[in-house]
Design an enzyme around this catalytic site. Structure first.
Site: not given
Lengths: 125, 727
Positions: B682, B687, B541, B543
């Site tokens: 998050h 995640d 994942d 961000e």
């Protein structure tokens, strides 16, 4: 009256020059080669300052230190430990047992003479 | 055709045959009769036609009834019996036959049922045994893995291809950059991983050479084969590696173990000592040589001139000064290198104090009061030896002075750590203490057969008695004595470096092993046709600064884990903050919680992506809403030159494939549907973990829908509605 210095060491190689130096500086010099002899001198003459080696036959310099400090009447005697033992823990032990200074061999004779004179001059005679 | 119908066809055919045979026999008999006999017969037949007909009808119906009885009591039950016995012996051992029929058939059914019952019982017993055995094996495997995981040496186990099947924490620490991935300023992809090649962490040629040597040794029928080599590893660590082959019964090698030892300190201090000794002897010799030559010359020529004498004296003086200084320096260096040959370890002073209190109170029936002080400090030493030393002192004090109550105190100053034993009474003489120091540390038959002197010596420690009033102002009545133990204190730098402790805990089953990998076929070119459960995955994942990849939003964090053999490897993760080289929109902080200052000094995407690519090498990449993350990575293709060609799966799409009637396919909703607890959302790594857990649960659900291979998963994803959502 001149100050009295007791040299406690079993190695003549160091005793000879020390004796010579101390006499030249104007002190009365006593020599002891063992702890026993040293204690006898102390009882007899009560020197002003002791140059004390740690590695002595039979009993260590630490023990002499402890014995001197056990007697209140010898409280004013200055003790300089002169030794080849240079570990920090040994130094801490020497000071803890009542030595006034801890000098490792080899040392500068000039500085030793200075140290001795400073110490004995502070003694109120 | 049914059994019954079959039988009747057969019965009718037989009857027909019978009638034909009777007709033929009758016809033949008729031909042999005389004409007058024929006339008489004909008349008889003609006269009694009704009777004959009735006899014929009665006879055939009698036969019919007998036959029907036979069919219902023997033929049909027998056929059923065959079918049902087959059911028992094949698909359903718990099936029991219920039949009506002839007595013998019913008896036969009873026998078969009894046997089936017996079979089933012994079967289930056997199965229980097998399950038990399996559980036992599993437990042993876990114990072994847990023990290996906690060993103080690094251990890596590989198959002959060099594929890593198992490694422990220590190995990861020794072979991975910085050991931990959460180090702030360095990228630290773990290239040591299950199923990865060992060549990623140890030079390929060294391993091949080691394998060759071991193979030779095996061929020469040598026993206890170990091949050793030394490599510099990451973080300036020097490793000694022992390679040990794993042999089958027929002495064929099917894998090897690498045992890793950190020899950095040993080598460093040994090298230092060598240099010190060398410089000490060489310099001493030359200085003493000069002094001796000068003195001997002076002695030999007593009448030399004053100037010459002064020269020689100066030589002696200078050389003595040089020698003194050198000795000082060398000694200081040796002290600071401070590595003794004894295995000394750091321990907390409070642990030592507690251990002393426990042992002394149990063994010696004394009471020890632990005084608050510097018990949080570390002391470097041999735990057992120190416990015995202090208990031995207590034992001696009790025996010779009758003291039964002690205060135990730990203090620290800049250079030393002090442990004091305090009791009311007279100060001990050094003489007595000296005698004790030469005694062995034995307390009532238990202890160490070593003189206390040796133990103190090896710890660089000193001991002396003193009056307690020398250290503290004495207010209570009566003198107090103290025995003081003085240890060199542990510097913070060495404290940190030596923090690592082996931990063996069977509860913490290590995740990073998989013995089944022994049977891995190796690299298969056509991933597409492999079952989903057999593939390796990197679940990741990112961000970002925002949701618009093509509008200048940048990656600020990458988190990833791997799934191998259907297991999520929590220990092998990639977690890296990335400096986006642009301001962080304040409104985005609400989503990812990353503050701008956390990104200062972090590596840029150009540095992170190559590491991440290596982490994800040879795996299928999985992400939730993968299109977004892949877009993020693709945009960086041009500036970084890094292209991710791995096959990609998307948990969002796969969830839609599995549950087409649902409309919500965000991580929370899927997780709730699949019964997964989500923690730490998050953050990129949080995640990625949630996504990975979802993915693992989706695999069997996909299978129920007939989606078994990567290809099927990709194609069905494509078809779903969500696939049309393009960034």
């Amino acid at each position: 009256m001149p100050h009295t210095i007791l040299i406690v060491d079993d190695e003549p190689g160091i005793v000879v020059p020390l004796e010579f130096l101390m006499k030249k500086s104007g002190y009365t010099v006593l020599i002891a080669r063992t702890g026993e002899e040293a204690l006898q001198w102390i009882e007899k003459k009560t020197p002003d300052l002791i140059l004390l080696d740690l590695m002595l036959p039979l009993c260590s310099g630490f023990e002499i230190c402890q014995k001197i400090r056990e007697h209140p009447q010898w409280k004013s005697i200055k003790i300089i430990i002169l030794t080849a033992k240079s570990r920090e823990t040994d130094m801490a032990k020497g000071i803890a047992l009542g030595a006034d200074a801890y000098v490792t061999k080899p040392f500068s004779t000039h500085k030793l003479v200075e140290m001795v004179s400073e110490m004995v001059n502070n003694i109120q005679k | 055709m049914k059994t019954k119908n079959k039988f009747w066809v057969f019965a009718l055919a037989s009857l027909f045959g019978l009638i034909i045979s009777i007709t033929l026999v009758t016809y033949h008999l008729w031909g042999q009769l005389e004409p007058d006999q024929q006339t008489v017969m004909w008349q008889i037949i003609k006269g009694y036609t009704g009777y004959l007909f009735i006899i014929l009808i009665l006879a055939s119906s009698g036969i019919g009834f007998v036959l029907d009885f036979m069919v219902n009591t023997y033929i049909i039950p027998l056929a059923k019996l065959v079918d049902e016995a087959l059911v028992i012996s094949t698909v359903n051992p718990s099936h029991r036959i219920k039949l009506e029929g002839a007595k013998n058939i019913v008896r036969l059914v009873e026998i078969i049922n009894t046997n089936a019952e017996r079979m089933q019982q012994s079967d289930s017993h056997e199965k229980k045994l097998i399950v038990k055995e399996k559980a036992q094996l599993e437990e042993e495997k876990n114990t072994l893995a847990a023990v290996i995981s906690g060993l103080p040496e690094g251990v890596v186990i590989c198959n002959v291809e060099g594929q890593i099947l198992l490694y422990n924490k220590r190995a990861r620490l020794l072979l991975s950059r910085n050991g931990q991935t959460d180090d702030d300023h360095h990228i630290s992809a773990r290239l040591l991983g299950l199923g990865r090649s060992v060549f990623g962490v140890v030079d390929k040629y060294l391993i091949i050479h080691a394998l060759d040597e071991m193979t030779d040794a095996i061929e020469q029928k040598k026993e206890n084969i170990i091949y050793q080599f030394i490599i510099p590893s990451v973080n300036n660590v020097l490793l000694r590696i022992q390679a040990i082959p794993i042999l089958r019964d027929n002495r064929e090698m099917y894998g090897f173990i690498l045992v890793l030892y950190d020899i950095t300190q040993i080598v460093r201090s040994a090298a230092k000592r060598d240099v010190f000794l060398e410089s000490l002897t060489v310099m001493s010799r030359s200085s003493i040589g000069a002094i001796r030559a000068a003195i001997e010359t002076m002695a030999a020529y007593p009448d030399m001139q004053a100037l010459e004498q002064e020269h020689l004296q100066k030589v002696i003086l200078d050389e003595s000064v040089v020698l003194s200084r050198r000795l000082d320096r060398v000694e200081k260096k040796i002290r600071s290198s401070g590595e003794s040959q004894w295995p000394l370890d750091n321990m907390r002073c409070s642990d030592l104090a507690e251990a002393v209190k426990k042992k002394a109170e149990e063994k010696l029936e004394v009471s020890i009061i632990l005084e608050k002080g510097a018990e949080d400090m570390l002391i470097k030493g041999d735990h057992l030896a120190l416990v015995y030393t202090i208990c031995f002192l207590i034992a001696q004090l009790k025996e010779t002075q009758g003291i039964e109550r002690f205060v135990y105190r730990t203090q620290k100053d800049d250079r030393f750590l002090l442990i004091d034993l305090i009791w009311p009474g007279r100060v001990l003489s050094l003489e007595t203490l000296r005698q004790w120091q030469s005694l062995e540390l034995m307390i009532q038959g238990e202890g160490l057969p070593l003189p206390m002197k040796d133990v103190l010596e090896r710890h660089g420690a000193e001991i002396w008695p003193q009056s307690e009033s020398e250290t503290e102002s004495q207010t209570e009545s009566g003198a107090k004595a103290c025995l003081r133990l003085l240890f060199p204190s542990v510097s913070v730098a060495t404290e940190k470096k030596r923090q690592w402790r082996p931990r063996i805990s069977l509860e913490n089953r290590p995740e990073f092993y998989d013995f089944d990998l022994f049977n891995q076929p190796g690299q298969i070119p056509d991933l597409d046709n492999l079952p989903l459960a057999q593939l390796r995955y990197t679940v990741f994942d990112t961000e970002t600064t925002g949701l618009n990849p093509s509008g200048g939003d940048e990656i600020i964090s990458v988190g990833a884990l791997r799934i191998i053999n259907n297991r999520l490897l929590h220990e092998e993760y990639f977690d890296q903050l990335v400096n986006p080289q642009r301001p962080l929109p304040p409104e985005s902080i609400r989503f990812h919680g990353i503050q701008p200052e956390m990104l200062e000094g972090q590596p840029t995407i150009e540095n992170v992506l190559p590491q991440f690519q290596r982490f994800a090498e040879d795996t299928v990449m999985v992400a939730h809403n993968a299109a977004f993350d892949m877009r993020m990575l693709q945009i960086k293709e041009a500036p970084t030159g890094i292209r991710f060609i791995n096959p990609v799966l998307d948990t969002l799409l796969l969830s839609a494939v599995v549950h087409p009637s649902h409309t919500d396919h965000n991580i929370e909703d899927i997780a709730q549907r699949l019964g997964i607890r989500v923690v730490g959302r998050h953050t990129a790594l949080g995640d990625a973990i949630a996504t990975a857990e979802i993915f693992i649960k989706l695999i069997p659900l996909l299978e129920q829908k007939g989606i078994r291979t990567l290809k099927q998963a990709r194609l069905s994803s494509k078809k779903t509605y969500y696939a049309r959502l393009k960034y």
